[in-house]
Write an enzyme that holds these catalytic residues in place. Structure first.
Site, short mmCIF file in Angstrom:
data_model
loop_
_atom_site.label_atom_id
_atom_site.label_comp_id
_atom_site.label_asym_id
_atom_site.label_seq_id
_atom_site.Cartn_x
_atom_site.Cartn_y
_atom_site.Cartn_z
N TYR A 99 12.60 -8.81 -1.19
CA TYR A 99 12.03 -8.73 -2.65
C TYR A 99 12.20 -10.06 -3.43
CZ TYR A 99 9.71 -5.28 -0.44
OH TYR A 99 9.32 -3.68 -0.58
N ASN A 123 -1.29 -5.81 -0.45
CA ASN A 123 -1.77 -6.67 0.42
C ASN A 123 -2.75 -5.64 1.02
OD1 ASN A 123 -1.80 -8.02 2.05
ND2 ASN A 123 -0.26 -7.41 3.61
N CYS A 131 3.16 -8.38 5.59
CA CYS A 131 4.52 -7.92 4.68
C CYS A 131 5.55 -7.10 5.22
CB CYS A 131 3.05 -7.23 3.38
SG CYS A 131 3.01 -5.39 3.83
N HIS A 132 5.41 -6.56 6.36
CA HIS A 132 6.25 -5.84 7.53
C HIS A 132 7.66 -6.33 7.06
CE1 HIS A 132 3.78 -7.81 10.46
NE2 HIS A 132 5.19 -8.08 10.99
N GLU A 158 8.86 -7.66 16.92
CA GLU A 158 8.80 -8.99 16.77
C GLU A 158 10.49 -9.69 16.86
OE1 GLU A 158 7.92 -10.33 12.78
OE2 GLU A 158 5.82 -9.94 12.89
#
Length: 161
Positions: A99, A123, A131-132, A158
Site C-alpha cells: 500500500y 476497485n 488489486c490482489h 501467478e
C-alpha cells in the site's frame, strides 16, 4: 440505459461481468460475497456475446497462459481512486507491491496509506485490475474485497506463493 452482464466460471468461482451501458467496455468484475461487489439486478440484460473476449482472456489467465489483460475498461471514481487504480495497472503479473509503494507511485504522502487501501478496496475490476497483488509492507496477505482465499489462489497461480 440497460446494464448488460454475463457470468463466467473460474478457478475462484463464478465471475459477474458488467459493461458500461454507453460504450460496452468492461465496467466491473465481481465475485459472490465480495465487499462492495455487484449482483444482478432487475432490468439488466444477459448478453454473454458482449463479453466473449473477456471470457477468453480470463480463461487464458486461469490456465496460466495470459499475463496481461487487453480489454477496453470503463470505471468511474474520484480522481484519487483513478490514480490509485492506474498504479495498480502497472503492477506486473507475478509481482507484489505494498500500500505504501502504491501511495509513493501516485505521489501521495505516507499518511495516505489508509486512503490508498480504501481506493484499492473500491476497485470494481477484480482480477483484471490486479488489486490482489497488493500485500502488507511486512509481506503478509492483507484484505481483499474478494476474500483472502481467492487472493491466495490468484497469487499462487501467478507464482508469488
Amino acid at each position: 440505459m440497460t446494464i448488460r452482464y454475463a457470468t463466467v466460471d473460474s478457478a475462484v468461482g463464478p465471475l459477474l461481468l458488467t459493461a458500461d451501458p454507453a460504450t460496452g467496455a468492461l465496467a466491473s468484475l465481481s465475485v459472490p460475497g465480495q465487499k462492495g461487489g455487484r449482483t444482478v439486478q432487475g432490468g439488466w440484460r444477459h448478453d454473454p456475446a458482449l463479453f466473449r473476449d473477456a471470457e477468453e482472456q480470463l480463461a487464458a489467465y486461469f490456465a496460466g497462459e495470459l499475463k496481461e489483460f487487453r480489454l477496453p475498461l470503463h470505471t468511474e471514481g474520484t480522481e484519487f481512486r483513478r490514480r490509485v487504480w492506474a498504479a495498480l495497472d502497472t503492477v506486473p503479473y507475478g509481482a507484489t507491491t505494498s500500500y505504501g509503494e502504491i501511495a509513493a507511485r501516485i505521489g501521495a504522502p505516507r499518511a495516505a496509506v489508509r486512503a490508498v487501501g480504501g481506493a484499492i478496496g473500491a476497485n470494481p475490476l477484480l482480477i483484471v485490475r490486479p488489486c490482489h497483488r497488493v500485500i502488507g509492507a511486512d509481506g503478509s496477505l492483507t484484505g481483499y474485497a474478494g476474500g483472502l482465499e481467492r487472493k491466495t489462489v490468484l497469487l499462487t497461480l501467478e507464482g508469488v506463493l
